[in-house]
Write a protein that holds these residues in place. Structure first.
Motif, PDB file in Angstrom:
ATOM      1  N   UNK B  48       0.847  -1.199   0.000  1.00 54.12           N
ATOM      2  CA  UNK B  48       0.000   0.000   0.000  1.00 54.12           C
ATOM      3  C   UNK B  48       0.881   1.247   0.000  1.00 54.12           C
ATOM      4  N   UNK B  49       1.963   1.179   0.754  1.00 54.10           N
ATOM      5  CA  UNK B  49       2.909   2.280   0.796  1.00 54.10           C
ATOM      6  C   UNK B  49       3.562   2.511  -0.565  1.00 54.10           C
ATOM      7  N   UNK B  54       5.078   5.489  -3.647  1.00 58.80           N
ATOM      8  CA  UNK B  54       6.224   5.042  -4.446  1.00 58.80           C
ATOM      9  C   UNK B  54       6.419   5.835  -5.720  1.00 58.80           C
ATOM     10  N   UNK B  55       5.337   6.451  -6.209  1.00 54.25           N
ATOM     11  CA  UNK B  55       5.454   7.286  -7.397  1.00 54.25           C
ATOM     12  C   UNK B  55       5.274   6.562  -8.711  1.00 54.25           C
ATOM     13  N   UNK B  56       5.301   5.221  -8.697  1.00 50.08           N
ATOM     14  CA  UNK B  56       5.083   4.498  -9.959  1.00 50.08           C
ATOM     15  C   UNK B  56       4.273   3.224  -9.684  1.00 50.08           C
ATOM     16  N   UNK B  81       9.941   4.926  -5.447  1.00 47.71           N
ATOM     17  CA  UNK B  81      10.947   5.824  -4.887  1.00 47.71           C
ATOM     18  C   UNK B  81      11.697   5.119  -3.753  1.00 47.71           C
ATOM     19  N   UNK B  82      12.989   5.370  -3.621  1.00 51.02           N
ATOM     20  CA  UNK B  82      13.760   4.755  -2.531  1.00 51.02           C
ATOM     21  C   UNK B  82      13.152   5.154  -1.197  1.00 51.02           C
ATOM     22  N   UNK B  83      12.912   4.178  -0.361  1.00 51.15           N
ATOM     23  CA  UNK B  83      12.321   4.494   0.933  1.00 51.15           C
ATOM     24  C   UNK B  83      12.656   3.395   1.933  1.00 51.15           C
ATOM     25  N   UNK B  84      13.321   3.791   3.007  1.00 53.14           N
ATOM     26  CA  UNK B  84      13.684   2.835   4.049  1.00 53.14           C
ATOM     27  C   UNK B  84      12.599   2.866   5.129  1.00 53.14           C
ATOM     28  N   UNK B 124      17.999   0.321  -8.848  1.00 44.30           N
ATOM     29  CA  UNK B 124      16.770   0.264  -9.646  1.00 44.30           C
ATOM     30  C   UNK B 124      15.606  -0.308  -8.826  1.00 44.30           C
ATOM     31  N   UNK B 125      15.913  -1.155  -7.850  1.00 48.38           N
ATOM     32  CA  UNK B 125      14.866  -1.808  -7.052  1.00 48.38           C
ATOM     33  C   UNK B 125      15.077  -1.506  -5.574  1.00 48.38           C
ATOM     34  N   UNK B 126      13.967  -1.408  -4.853  1.00 50.48           N
ATOM     35  CA  UNK B 126      14.018  -1.407  -3.384  1.00 50.48           C
ATOM     36  C   UNK B 126      13.793  -2.838  -2.933  1.00 50.48           C
TER      37      UNK B 126
END
Lengths: 111, 135
Positions: B48-49, B54-56, B81-84, B124-126
């Motif tokens: 869901x986040x 995430x933007x895409x 988007x990169x997100x920790x 490219x991937x989280x």
């Protein structure tokens, strides 16, 4: 997610939720919940038929509670399963919206 | 060791179906109901986040799960988007109703329900990995 609204004429309404209150389920109930919170003083939310509760569902319940509390009203939850109750407790919302076992208890609490 | 993998485009309906598939798989593998619920919830919250922040949301994500003797371990790969998730601010769950924030609850649940939570980005991937204890 499906819902049934009853007691629409009085100051307190009841909404019975059935199914998964996840991202898709929250979309289904959003408008009804916000409308009831805006127009009623008390809201009884029957969760006994909810099989899954995600944070987005908790957010909608908190928003409805905020609306009701601002005008001195109350939202009461009825009969969540253990799994759903655990999400509510972990989210820290049980001090904002009481959980009771039966509908009768909920109406008594709202007064 | 039972293993589950799936690809998903993180739209609301698809996330719901995946959570159902994950629950069916875990129950079939003999995982207890509480852990099944926790795994489904963690996957739902992370996806869901990705879908909302995430933007895409149209780029596919991957999910892999392994059932071990004492835990279920999982890995989610997404192209958002990169997100920790470990650095997400903790919501104040003791604030009075007027001051109660409605955001941040999902990752609060994720942190609470996982015994391990890791994140890395390969450019490219989280990759978000987690463990959930069986009881």
């Amino acid at each position: 997610m499906q819902f049934i609204i009853s007691d629409e004429a009085g100051a307190t309404a009841k909404i019975v939720l059935v199914g998964k209150l996840d991202i898709a389920g929250a979309d289904v109930i959003a408008l009804a919940l916000a409308t009831l919170a805006g127009s009623k003083k008390g809201l009884v939310v029957d969760l006994s038929g909810v099989t899954f509760l995600a944070s987005i569902g908790v957010r909608h319940l908190v928003m409805a509670t905020k609306t009701l509390t601002r005008k001195g009203g109350k939202l009461v939850l009825v009969g969540p399963t253990d799994a759903v109750k655990e999400v509510l407790v972990t989210s820290g919302v049980t001090d904002l919206m009481p959980i009771v076992a039966t509908e009768r208890d909920a109406y008594a609490l709202i007064g | 060791m039972a293993r589950f993998t799936a690809d998903i485009t993180p739209h609301p309906e698809a996330i719901g179906r995946l959570a159902d598939d994950v629950s069916d798989f875990l129950r079939g593998a003999g995982v207890d109901a509480r852990a099944v619920h926790h795994v489904a919830l963690v996957i739902e919250e992370i996806l869901t986040n990705v879908a909302t922040h995430g933007g895409c949301p149209d780029l596919p994500a991957t999910i892999a799960l392994e059932v071990r003797q004492d835990r279920v371990s999982g890995e989610i790969g997404d192209q958002g988007r990169s997100f920790d998730p470990r650095t997400a601010p903790t919501p104040d769950i003791d604030a009075p109703i007027d001051e109660r924030q409605i955001g941040g609850l999902g990752l609060h649940l994720v942190k609470h329900l996982t015994s391990a939570l890791e994140y890395r980005s390969d450019g490219t991937q989280n990759w978000t990995t987690f463990c959930i204890p069986r009881t």
